[in-house]
Design a protein around this motif. Structure first.
Motif, short mmCIF file in Angstrom:
data_model
loop_
_atom_site.label_atom_id
_atom_site.label_comp_id
_atom_site.label_asym_id
_atom_site.label_seq_id
_atom_site.Cartn_x
_atom_site.Cartn_y
_atom_site.Cartn_z
N GLU A 177 43.99 15.98 19.66
CA GLU A 177 44.30 15.97 20.87
C GLU A 177 44.61 14.37 21.42
OE1 GLU A 177 41.30 18.67 23.64
OE2 GLU A 177 40.40 17.58 22.16
N THR A 178 44.08 13.47 20.49
CA THR A 178 44.28 12.17 20.79
C THR A 178 45.93 11.76 20.25
OG1 THR A 178 42.40 11.34 20.32
CG2 THR A 178 43.83 9.73 20.09
N LEU A 179 46.08 12.36 18.91
CA LEU A 179 47.35 11.95 18.24
C LEU A 179 48.75 12.60 18.97
CD1 LEU A 179 46.28 12.09 14.65
CD2 LEU A 179 46.87 10.09 15.89
N CYS A 180 48.71 14.18 19.24
CA CYS A 180 49.50 14.86 19.67
C CYS A 180 49.86 14.38 21.14
CB CYS A 180 49.21 16.27 19.59
SG CYS A 180 49.73 16.92 17.79
N GLY A 181 48.53 14.48 21.95
CA GLY A 181 48.55 13.94 23.22
C GLY A 181 49.39 12.62 23.77
N GLN A 182 49.01 11.64 22.87
CA GLN A 182 49.81 10.30 23.06
C GLN A 182 51.00 10.36 22.46
OE1 GLN A 182 47.22 7.34 21.34
NE2 GLN A 182 45.57 7.61 22.86
N ALA A 183 51.37 11.16 21.49
CA ALA A 183 52.78 11.07 21.07
C ALA A 183 53.84 12.23 22.16
CB ALA A 183 52.89 12.04 19.66
N PHE A 184 53.27 13.01 22.61
CA PHE A 184 53.80 13.67 23.78
C PHE A 184 54.32 12.89 24.94
CE2 PHE A 184 54.32 16.68 27.26
CZ PHE A 184 55.44 17.44 26.53
N GLY A 185 53.22 12.01 25.14
CA GLY A 185 53.32 11.14 26.33
C GLY A 185 54.51 10.09 26.02
N ALA A 186 54.53 9.49 24.81
CA ALA A 186 55.26 8.51 24.54
C ALA A 186 56.74 9.17 23.91
CB ALA A 186 54.88 7.91 22.94
N LYS A 187 56.79 10.34 24.07
CA LYS A 187 58.28 11.35 24.02
C LYS A 187 58.65 11.07 22.28
CE LYS A 187 60.18 10.26 28.32
NZ LYS A 187 59.28 11.60 28.74
N HIS A 188 57.50 10.97 21.41
CA HIS A 188 57.77 11.15 19.87
C HIS A 188 57.38 12.48 19.64
CE1 HIS A 188 56.20 6.66 19.64
NE2 HIS A 188 57.60 6.75 20.48
N TYR A 189 58.17 13.41 20.10
CA TYR A 189 58.05 14.73 20.07
C TYR A 189 58.16 15.42 18.38
CZ TYR A 189 58.98 14.61 24.81
OH TYR A 189 59.11 14.30 26.15
N HIS A 190 59.12 14.66 17.74
CA HIS A 190 59.01 15.11 16.18
C HIS A 190 57.85 14.82 15.38
CE1 HIS A 190 60.00 10.81 15.94
NE2 HIS A 190 59.89 10.96 14.83
N MET A 191 57.04 13.77 15.91
CA MET A 191 55.87 13.64 15.17
C MET A 191 54.66 14.56 15.40
SD MET A 191 56.42 10.66 13.21
CE MET A 191 54.50 10.60 12.71
N MET A 192 54.52 15.24 16.40
CA MET A 192 53.48 16.20 16.73
C MET A 192 53.46 17.10 15.68
SD MET A 192 54.29 16.70 20.82
CE MET A 192 52.94 17.58 21.01
N GLY A 193 54.57 17.66 15.27
CA GLY A 193 54.53 18.80 13.99
C GLY A 193 54.00 18.14 12.90
N ILE A 194 54.34 16.92 12.53
CA ILE A 194 53.86 16.08 11.35
C ILE A 194 52.12 16.06 11.46
CG2 ILE A 194 53.97 14.13 9.85
CD1 ILE A 194 56.94 13.83 10.60
N TYR A 195 52.04 15.66 12.74
CA TYR A 195 50.20 15.50 13.06
C TYR A 195 49.67 16.48 12.66
CZ TYR A 195 51.13 10.64 15.11
OH TYR A 195 51.56 9.49 15.28
N LEU A 196 50.15 17.76 13.02
CA LEU A 196 49.67 19.13 12.94
C LEU A 196 49.38 19.40 11.63
CD1 LEU A 196 48.64 21.98 14.05
CD2 LEU A 196 51.11 22.64 14.09
#
Length: 487
Positions: A95-114
């Motif tokens: 929730e912290t990592l993907c939420g902040q990445a989405f807000g920062a538009k680092h979309y490609h990082m969300m799958g890696i965090y998952l």
């Protein structure tokens, strides 16, 4: 020029031109409320359905036999709550990592965090396996009767697939929730619950398969939901955030593990609190009445808490999104609107429980003595409901900001150094029985709520934006570099 993902995010978050022009407070509150309910509603449905599957299975176990029912209850209250607390807590780091990445538009990082979260939480689940495998000897060791321990050991083996359901389902829920796509989770969880009821009726009543039938129905229904989530993510419905499996998932695992551990400790201390109090109530002279009254009150507050847990998810997503986007004022404003909404809901339910306290217990029992004991706890129950409307949102704000370690210390001090000792003293020394234990629980929750309110009030939101930026930039991989590492 914005790409499709950015345009979609702005649309979902209500960032149209009229909002920038019209600064009217009512419009801002309305827009923020729509976003909060968009996130919270599917989260509520999911929690109610997931909890409902466990409750429904318990009901079907009761029709198999009394020993099976008691054994399942022991596994569910202690073992499953223990494992679920760890997995759910560690998954909440997303929730912290993907939420902040989405807000920062680092979309490609969300799958890696998952994928990194899968690795960390799967390793944790392997460590938990011996508890499920050796349940019988463990229960015998702590003094449980032999027949109950043997049956519980058989049931616990069936719960191993459920452990891995928790691992994948909870992490994917956080991933989808962070990008405001959790409506699919609400639909899948509802379908899973319906499938579970049908299969349980067929396996237990019609085919008389006993424990294998009841647990088999649970496994099939829960993994139906997991498969649905996999299909949704892998099938192209998350094109900006899921780019496929990547070798980058095996890097920076230790920082993810530390944040996951902090999240796990924070939520475990909270989830285990009530279980410890129920255990304490079991040593009273009139234990049957005390446990029955206490458990009925806990069931009532748990169902109400499902609504507020939805707003916990909304708080974590909104705060994380806005901190990642660099908007400190928006994060603060979202927190205020969320707290105001849940407090209003809490006041409504608190009054309802206070008014109908003399009859509400008969939904759970036909015993006049138990009903009287529940009624005597009415004012405390009402206050619990009110506190439950505020506390989850404050925890969600902390998760969104990545402050899980701080909240873990608050939970430890509030619940285990204050709440439980006060409950034991009032329940046993002052002879207040269940009421004394409940007062102790309330003291712990109240202390935690006050501490989190003070922390939230004193938060430097601009500093939290800087911290979020540092965290994201530290782990950021350029999209071009990441593409070369995909399997």
């Amino acid at each position: 020029m914005m790409d499709g993902s950015e345009a979609l995010e702005d649309k979902l978050l209500g960032r149209d031109q009229s909002e920038h022009v019209n600064k009217d407070l009512k419009v801002r509150v309305w827009n923020e409320s729509k976003i909060l309910w968009r996130i919270a509603s599917p989260a509520m449905i999911t929690r109610v359905a997931t909890y409902g599957i466990l409750v429904a299975t318990q009901s079907f176990m009761g029709h198999i036999g009394e020993t099976e029912l008691a054994s399942y209850a022991v596994i569910q209250i202690f073992l499953v709550r223990f494992a679920n607390g760890i997995v759910y807590g560690m998954a909440s780091a997303l929730e912290t990592l993907c939420g902040q990445a989405f807000g920062a538009k680092h979309y490609h990082m969300m799958g890696i965090y998952l994928q990194r979260s899968w690795i960390v939480v799967l390793c944790t689940s392997v460590i938990l396996l011996p508890v499920f495998i050796f349940t019988s000897p463990l229960l015998k060791l702590i003094g449980q009767e032999e027949e109950l321990a043997e049956v519980a050991g058989k049931i616990s083996i069936w719960f191993i697939p459920i452990l891995y359901y928790f691992v994948f389902s909870m992490t994917m829920q956080k991933f989808l929730q962070a990008q405001l796509k959790n409506i699919i989770i609400g639909w899948l969880s509802t379908a899973s619950f319906v499938i579970h009821l049908i299969l349980s009726w067929l396996f237990v009543y019609k085919l008389s398969l006993g424990i294998p039938g009841a647990m088999g129905a649970m496994i099939i229904s829960t993994w139906t939901m997991v498969i649905g989530e996999f299909v949704y993510i892998f099938g192209g419905w998350c094109p900006g955030t899921w780019k496929g499996f990547s070798m980058s998932a095996f890097t920076e695992l230790w920082p993810i593990a530390k944040l996951s551990l902090s999240s796990g400790v924070m939520l475990c201390l909270e989830l285990w609190y009530n279980a410890v109090l129920v255990l304490v109530a079991g040593y009273m002279k009139n234990a049957a009445i005390a446990i029955s009254a206490f458990s009925i009150c806990l069931n009532i507050t748990t169902w109400e808490l499902m609504i507020c847990v939805g707003f916990l998810s909304a708080a974590s997503v909104r705060v994380a999104n806005e901190l990642g986007r660099g908007d400190a004022e928006a994060a603060k404003f979202s927190t205020i609107v969320n707290l105001s909404t849940t407090l209003s809901i809490g006041v409504l339910f608190s009054v309802l429980f206070l008014v109908f306290s003399h009859v509400i217990s008969y939904a759970f029992t036909s015993s006049a003595e138990v009903a009287k004991a529940v009624s005597s706890l009415a004012s405390l129950l009402s206050l619990s409901v009110l506190l439950n409307s505020v506390q989850p949102v404050l925890s969600g704000v902390a998760i969104g900001a990545g402050r899980q370690t701080l909240v873990a210390y608050v939970n430890l001090a509030s619940y285990y150094l204050a709440g439980i000792p006060i409950g034991v003293l009032l329940g046993y020394v002052a002879n207040l029985a269940a009421k004394g234990i409940w007062i102790g629980m309330l003291c712990g929750v109240a202390l935690q709520t006050l501490a989190l309110l003070w922390i939230t009030w004193r938060t430097d939101w601009k500093d939290q934006v800087e911290r979020a930026s540092q965290r994201l930039n530290k782990w950021l991989l350029p999209p071009s570099e990441d593409k070369t590492n995909h399997a």
